[in-house]
Design a protein around this motif. Structure first.
Motif, PDB file in Angstrom:
ATOM      1  N   ASN A   9       0.874  -1.271   0.317  1.00 11.63           N
ATOM      2  CA  ASN A   9      -0.015   0.134  -0.158  1.00 11.63           C
ATOM      3  C   ASN A   9       0.729   1.330  -0.122  1.00 11.63           C
ATOM      4  O   ASN A   9       0.637   2.282  -0.743  1.00 11.63           O
ATOM      5  N   GLU A  10       2.051   1.126   0.659  1.00 15.61           N
ATOM      6  CA  GLU A  10       2.922   2.529   0.784  1.00 15.61           C
ATOM      7  C   GLU A  10       3.435   2.592  -0.503  1.00 15.61           C
ATOM      8  O   GLU A  10       3.578   3.851  -1.001  1.00 15.61           O
ATOM      9  N   LEU A  11       4.047   1.684  -1.213  1.00 14.90           N
ATOM     10  CA  LEU A  11       4.601   1.859  -2.346  1.00 14.90           C
ATOM     11  C   LEU A  11       3.704   2.273  -3.294  1.00 14.90           C
ATOM     12  O   LEU A  11       3.951   3.208  -4.209  1.00 14.90           O
ATOM     13  N   LEU A  12       2.644   1.603  -3.510  1.00 16.60           N
ATOM     14  CA  LEU A  12       1.622   1.933  -4.426  1.00 16.60           C
ATOM     15  C   LEU A  12       1.218   3.330  -4.364  1.00 16.60           C
ATOM     16  O   LEU A  12       0.900   3.997  -5.555  1.00 16.60           O
ATOM     17  N   GLN A  13       0.869   3.910  -3.284  1.00 17.48           N
ATOM     18  CA  GLN A  13       0.349   5.170  -2.841  1.00 17.48           C
ATOM     19  C   GLN A  13       1.463   6.304  -3.379  1.00 17.48           C
ATOM     20  O   GLN A  13       1.169   7.190  -3.811  1.00 17.48           O
ATOM     21  N   GLN A  14       2.681   5.781  -2.898  1.00 16.91           N
ATOM     22  CA  GLN A  14       3.854   6.798  -3.290  1.00 16.91           C
ATOM     23  C   GLN A  14       3.901   6.837  -4.652  1.00 16.91           C
ATOM     24  O   GLN A  14       4.171   8.017  -5.431  1.00 16.91           O
ATOM     25  N   HIS A  15       4.229   5.743  -5.584  1.00 21.78           N
ATOM     26  CA  HIS A  15       4.020   5.840  -6.931  1.00 21.78           C
ATOM     27  C   HIS A  15       2.980   6.553  -7.563  1.00 21.78           C
ATOM     28  O   HIS A  15       2.896   7.419  -8.495  1.00 21.78           O
ATOM     29  N   TRP A  16       1.646   6.325  -7.030  1.00 18.15           N
ATOM     30  CA  TRP A  16       0.332   7.111  -7.318  1.00 18.15           C
ATOM     31  C   TRP A  16       0.478   8.663  -7.265  1.00 18.15           C
ATOM     32  O   TRP A  16       0.063   9.448  -8.192  1.00 18.15           O
ATOM     33  N   VAL A  17       1.064   8.977  -6.209  1.00 21.40           N
ATOM     34  CA  VAL A  17       1.191  10.463  -5.845  1.00 21.40           C
ATOM     35  C   VAL A  17       2.329  11.109  -6.824  1.00 21.40           C
ATOM     36  O   VAL A  17       2.073  12.149  -7.343  1.00 21.40           O
ATOM     37  N   ASP A  18       3.490  10.330  -7.145  1.00 20.08           N
ATOM     38  CA  ASP A  18       4.432  10.748  -8.096  1.00 20.08           C
ATOM     39  C   ASP A  18       3.626  10.965  -9.582  1.00 20.08           C
ATOM     40  O   ASP A  18       4.016  12.007 -10.132  1.00 20.08           O
ATOM     41  N   PHE A  19       2.946   9.933  -9.818  1.00 15.55           N
ATOM     42  CA  PHE A  19       2.478   9.985 -11.297  1.00 15.55           C
ATOM     43  C   PHE A  19       1.306  11.035 -11.239  1.00 15.55           C
ATOM     44  O   PHE A  19       1.228  11.884 -12.439  1.00 15.55           O
ATOM     45  N   THR A  20       0.676  11.429 -10.186  1.00 14.82           N
ATOM     46  CA  THR A  20      -0.317  12.313 -10.329  1.00 14.82           C
ATOM     47  C   THR A  20       0.550  13.844 -10.261  1.00 14.82           C
ATOM     48  O   THR A  20      -0.327  14.713 -11.118  1.00 14.82           O
ATOM     49  N   GLN A  21       1.575  13.848  -9.531  1.00 14.02           N
ATOM     50  CA  GLN A  21       2.410  15.244  -9.810  1.00 14.02           C
ATOM     51  C   GLN A  21       2.801  15.414 -11.038  1.00 14.02           C
ATOM     52  O   GLN A  21       2.765  16.864 -11.636  1.00 14.02           O
ATOM     53  N   LYS A  22       3.066  14.411 -11.793  1.00 15.73           N
ATOM     54  CA  LYS A  22       3.609  14.471 -13.246  1.00 15.73           C
ATOM     55  C   LYS A  22       2.407  15.107 -14.029  1.00 15.73           C
ATOM     56  O   LYS A  22       2.508  16.141 -14.902  1.00 15.73           O
ATOM     57  N   LEU A  23       1.387  14.687 -13.909  1.00 17.94           N
ATOM     58  CA  LEU A  23       0.199  15.204 -14.566  1.00 17.94           C
ATOM     59  C   LEU A  23      -0.208  16.563 -14.018  1.00 17.94           C
ATOM     60  O   LEU A  23      -0.562  17.419 -15.235  1.00 17.94           O
ATOM     61  N   LYS A  24      -0.104  16.976 -12.680  1.00 17.48           N
ATOM     62  CA  LYS A  24      -0.228  18.249 -12.623  1.00 17.48           C
ATOM     63  C   LYS A  24       0.712  19.164 -13.201  1.00 17.48           C
ATOM     64  O   LYS A  24       0.514  20.458 -13.494  1.00 17.48           O
ATOM     65  N   ASP A  25       2.057  18.890 -13.174  1.00 19.21           N
ATOM     66  CA  ASP A  25       3.047  19.615 -13.892  1.00 19.21           C
ATOM     67  C   ASP A  25       2.952  19.966 -15.144  1.00 19.21           C
ATOM     68  O   ASP A  25       3.152  21.051 -16.017  1.00 19.21           O
ATOM     69  N   ASN A  26       2.273  18.834 -15.886  1.00 24.52           N
ATOM     70  CA  ASN A  26       1.881  19.097 -17.431  1.00 24.52           C
ATOM     71  C   ASN A  26       0.542  19.908 -17.685  1.00 24.52           C
ATOM     72  O   ASN A  26      -0.099  19.641 -18.598  1.00 24.52           O
ATOM     73  N   LYS A  27      -0.048  20.240 -16.627  1.00 21.63           N
ATOM     74  CA  LYS A  27      -1.284  21.001 -16.487  1.00 21.63           C
ATOM     75  C   LYS A  27      -2.266  20.056 -17.122  1.00 21.63           C
ATOM     76  O   LYS A  27      -3.275  20.370 -17.902  1.00 21.63           O
ATOM     77  N   PRO A  73      -5.873  17.961 -16.690  1.00 18.75           N
ATOM     78  CA  PRO A  73      -6.899  18.113 -15.973  1.00 18.75           C
ATOM     79  C   PRO A  73      -7.202  16.966 -15.161  1.00 18.75           C
ATOM     80  O   PRO A  73      -8.014  16.914 -14.335  1.00 18.75           O
ATOM     81  N   ALA A  74      -6.605  15.720 -15.441  1.00 15.33           N
ATOM     82  CA  ALA A  74      -6.868  14.516 -14.707  1.00 15.33           C
ATOM     83  C   ALA A  74      -6.266  14.399 -13.485  1.00 15.33           C
ATOM     84  O   ALA A  74      -6.472  13.595 -12.660  1.00 15.33           O
ATOM     85  N   GLY A  75      -5.427  15.354 -13.102  1.00 17.65           N
ATOM     86  CA  GLY A  75      -4.627  15.478 -12.046  1.00 17.65           C
ATOM     87  C   GLY A  75      -5.780  15.321 -10.733  1.00 17.65           C
ATOM     88  O   GLY A  75      -5.600  14.692  -9.821  1.00 17.65           O
ATOM     89  N   GLN A  76      -6.742  16.272 -10.835  1.00 20.62           N
ATOM     90  CA  GLN A  76      -7.636  16.420  -9.795  1.00 20.62           C
ATOM     91  C   GLN A  76      -8.332  15.207  -9.329  1.00 20.62           C
ATOM     92  O   GLN A  76      -8.825  14.662  -8.395  1.00 20.62           O
ATOM     93  N   SER A  77      -8.785  14.360 -10.406  1.00 24.25           N
ATOM     94  CA  SER A  77      -9.486  13.056 -10.256  1.00 24.25           C
ATOM     95  C   SER A  77      -8.513  12.064  -9.843  1.00 24.25           C
ATOM     96  O   SER A  77      -8.966  11.398  -8.904  1.00 24.25           O
ATOM     97  N   ASN A 135     -18.776   9.020 -12.602  1.00 19.12           N
ATOM     98  CA  ASN A 135     -18.381   8.475 -13.850  1.00 19.12           C
ATOM     99  C   ASN A 135     -17.266   9.609 -14.698  1.00 19.12           C
ATOM    100  O   ASN A 135     -16.659   9.176 -15.234  1.00 19.12           O
ATOM    101  N   LEU A 136     -17.322  11.036 -14.378  1.00 22.30           N
ATOM    102  CA  LEU A 136     -16.597  11.740 -14.752  1.00 22.30           C
ATOM    103  C   LEU A 136     -15.170  11.765 -14.214  1.00 22.30           C
ATOM    104  O   LEU A 136     -14.143  11.643 -15.129  1.00 22.30           O
ATOM    105  N   GLU A 137     -14.905  11.177 -13.025  1.00 22.05           N
ATOM    106  CA  GLU A 137     -13.550  10.814 -12.488  1.00 22.05           C
ATOM    107  C   GLU A 137     -13.163   9.758 -13.300  1.00 22.05           C
ATOM    108  O   GLU A 137     -11.913   9.623 -13.760  1.00 22.05           O
ATOM    109  N   GLN A 138     -14.082   8.677 -13.533  1.00 20.54           N
ATOM    110  CA  GLN A 138     -13.635   7.295 -13.961  1.00 20.54           C
ATOM    111  C   GLN A 138     -13.293   7.685 -15.634  1.00 20.54           C
ATOM    112  O   GLN A 138     -12.058   7.123 -15.920  1.00 20.54           O
ATOM    113  N   LYS A 139     -13.796   8.582 -16.122  1.00 21.40           N
ATOM    114  CA  LYS A 139     -13.377   8.758 -17.659  1.00 21.40           C
ATOM    115  C   LYS A 139     -11.920   9.544 -17.625  1.00 21.40           C
ATOM    116  O   LYS A 139     -11.164   9.359 -18.701  1.00 21.40           O
ATOM    117  N   PHE A 140     -11.759  10.295 -16.599  1.00 19.76           N
ATOM    118  CA  PHE A 140     -10.378  11.155 -16.650  1.00 19.76           C
ATOM    119  C   PHE A 140      -9.314   9.978 -16.520  1.00 19.76           C
ATOM    120  O   PHE A 140      -8.333  10.074 -17.360  1.00 19.76           O
TER     121      PHE A 140
END
Length: 628
Positions: A509-527, A529-533, A554-559
């Motif tokens: 859970n710790e490693l998966l959550q950490q990689h998830w946060v890192d991937f989310t941050q990359k999305l936000k750096d590239n602006k 809109p899926a980062g919020q979902s 469903n909107l978050e699922q599509k993003f």
């Protein structure tokens, strides 16, 4: 001038032996009369014009006859028979149920049944077209029909037995009349024209009998019309003209043109038929019947089904034997389809001509399908032959695979083979042992990187670029496997798998959550809109190699679904495991219900005050005030 009486009435049978084509019924009725075994209710059913009402009248006259013959026939001399023949008998009642089908009509009939016959022994009630009675009339008639007086006999006649109630059928003796065959009809017509002094050809009478379709009344009506049309001479030609029937000679000529593939002759013949006023559907129907008769002539067992004029029988048999069965059956299919679609066609003549064109070239189509010369013919394989195989070389070891070549199985062609080239396999005769043909691949596969490299090298060495796919060089096999061969591709993937030797990282859970946060941050750096979902999603590990992404809507699922590919590669790379999978799940979050305080009405406010101050209610009652 004497009043003219049509033949159907003038020559209506008066005794059982004069009834045509219904011997099985007349014999049964005669025996019942002789043995005094008459039922109280009869039901005569069958097609129109075959003698149902006639037999009912003969039966009614015979059972009241004072001096019946030994054969069970009426004498036609006693007072009862004379009164019946003159239409003044008081013991025979006829009711037309088509115009008297109400309950009141049946009730009045039931009232008359109570009175016994005065001069005779039986009272007979003939109800014609009984299927026209209403359900209420049937029900009112049931009791009387089941238990009538001993002197009452009911004879019901109908053409549609299926419309009668089963309770009525169970109370009657049912007699099924059949259609009158052509021979009996022709014989009866011959007797009539002999009495009338009319000259008629037998072929004409046979056409009339076939046109009447087993109905004697129709045959007599047609004969009366043709006699009036021809002034007492009935011939084959004027019968065809009056009945609008196409002569069989036209069909013989039309078939001859079609078998010779003479399209011009067939079209001119149809034009002649059309000028005489015959519609296309009549031509198609008549030609279908003509082909059917030819098909019947093929077998002597069914020759009795041939219903044509006797003068044409020999011609039908001769042509039928010389015409192939396949042609006749295919022609019937074409004519049947054309006749079905005739009504929906806008251009009726063109529709009929199209059917004639198909029939004209039908013989050629059958020859091509049977294996004749032509394009698109069906080839019949006389015998199966085994496939020649060449012996398979031993499978090389991994270190020797660069010297192997890709196997390919040869497909044997039935046509003569061209001279064997050096790069082709040599065919051998099949033997008892299985052999596999091995030859070099016809084309080599080159990866895009190798193709680009070859192209750059060729630009430096030769002005003409080399193709991406080259023929194999079979003369220098020992030099090793060339680029693009199957062995080189295997080595390429083997090298990739050799480099990827790191063991997979267990998913927690710790490693998966950490990689998830890192991937989310990359999305936000590239602006993105899926980062919020991704921020609002929750992760649940379901197995060592799979996890779920829980979203709120469903909107978050599509993003998240839009980033599935990149997320999958990222997670698999981080855990060094290509088998990791994930699913996206939508959960509906329950909405918390917040109670809203409802404002109190005037009455509720008063009741609340009364709870705190009871004396207020006593004051209201003393003043006799009401509550609004």
């Amino acid at each position: 001038m004497d009043k003219f009486i049509v033949s159907a009435r003038k020559y209506r049978p008066q005794t059982f032996d004069t009834v045509v084509g219904q011997a099985h019924i007349t014999t049964t009725l005669q025996n019942a009369i002789k043995n005094r075994q008459l039922a109280h209710a009869f039901l005569f059913c069958g097609p129109r014009g075959v003698g149902k009402t006639t037999c009912a009248r003969i039966l009614a006259k015979t059972i009241n006859c004072e001096n019946p013959t030994a054969e069970g026939e009426a004498c036609n001399e006693c007072p009862s028979c004379v009164a019946f023949n003159e239409g003044s008998s008081l013991n025979v009642f006829e009711l037309d149920a088509a115009s008297n089908n109400s309950v009141e009509d049946i009730r009045s009939l039931v009232e008359k049944v109570r009175f016994a016959p005065e001069p005779g022994k039986h009272k007979v009630y003939v109800i014609d077209e009984v299927h026209m009675l209403s359900s209420s009339a049937f029900n009112a008639f049931l009791k009387t029909l089941e238990e009538p007086p001993s002197y009452a006999i009911f004879i019901l006649a109908t053409t549609e037995k299926h419309k009668i109630l089963p309770t009525i059928l169970s109370r009657c003796q049912i007699f099924d009349f059949k259609r009158i065959n052509s021979n009996d009809t022709v014989e009866h017509l011959n007797n009539i024209i002999a009495k009338e002094g009319i000259k008629a050809e037998k072929a004409a009478l046979q056409v009339i009998a076939r046109k009447s379709e087993g109905c004697m009344r129709d045959a007599l009506s047609i004969l009366d019309k043709i006699v009036s049309f021809t002034s007492g001479t009935v011939t084959y030609q004027n019968t065809l003209e009056h009945l609008n029937i196409l002569d069989a000679d036209y069909y013989f000529k039309l078939l001859d043109c079609m078998q010779q593939q003479d399209l011009a002759g067939a079209m001119l013949l149809y034009d002649d038929i059309d000028r005489k006023g015959f519609e296309g559907d009549l031509v198609l129907n008549g030609f279908s019947e003509f082909i059917r008769n030819l098909l019947v002539c093929k077998d002597e067992k069914v020759a009795g089904l041939l219903q044509v004029v006797e003068s044409f029988k020999d011609k039908y048999i001769t042509i039928g034997k010389n015409t192939p069965v396949a042609y006749l059956i295919s022609a019937l299919n074409i004519l049947n389809e054309a006749e079905i679609n005739f009504k929906g066609a806008r251009n009726k003549r063109l529709h009929t001509e199209l059917a004639i064109i198909k029939l004209t070239y039908l013989q050629q189509a059958l020859e091509l399908a049977a294996g004749g010369d032509g394009v698109g013919k069906k080839k019949v394989v006389e015998g199966a032959s085994s496939v020649a195989f060449r012996k398979l070389a031993p499978q090389p070891q991994p270190q020797q695979r660069q010297e192997a070549v890709a196997p390919k199985q040869e497909v044997v062609n039935r046509k003569p083979e061209p001279p064997v080239q050096p790069t082709q396999a040599v065919y051998q005769q099949p033997s008892n042992e299985a052999r596999l043909i091995i030859e070099d691949p016809a084309m080599e596969y080159i990866s895009p990187d190798e193709e680009e490299l070859n192209y750059i090298n060729s630009m430096h060495s030769s002005p003409e670029p080399q193709p991406a796919y080259n023929q194999p060089n079979t003369t220098n096999r020992s030099a090793g496997a060339k680029l693009g061969t199957l062995e080189s591709i295997r080595q390429k993937f083997a090298n990739k798998s050799a480099h990827n030797t790191n063991p997979p990282i267990p998913m927690t859970n710790e490693l998966l959550q950490q990689h998830w946060v890192d991937f989310t941050q990359k999305l936000k750096d590239n602006k993105n809109p899926a980062g919020q979902s991704f921020d609002m999603a929750r992760l649940v590990i379901t197995s060592p190699n799979s996890f779920e992404i829980v979203t709120n809507n469903n909107l978050e699922q599509k993003f998240i679904e839009g980033e599935r590919r990149g997320l999958s590669e990222y997670i698999q790379t981080k855990f060094n495991n290509r088998t990791i999978l994930f699913t996206i799940v939508v959960t509906d979050n329950p909405v918390a219900f917040v109670p809203v305080e409802k404002p109190l009405s005037t009455k509720d406010q008063y009741l609340k005050i009364v709870e705190q101050f009871p004396l207020v209610n006593e004051l209201r009652m003393k003043l006799k005030l009401g509550i609004d």
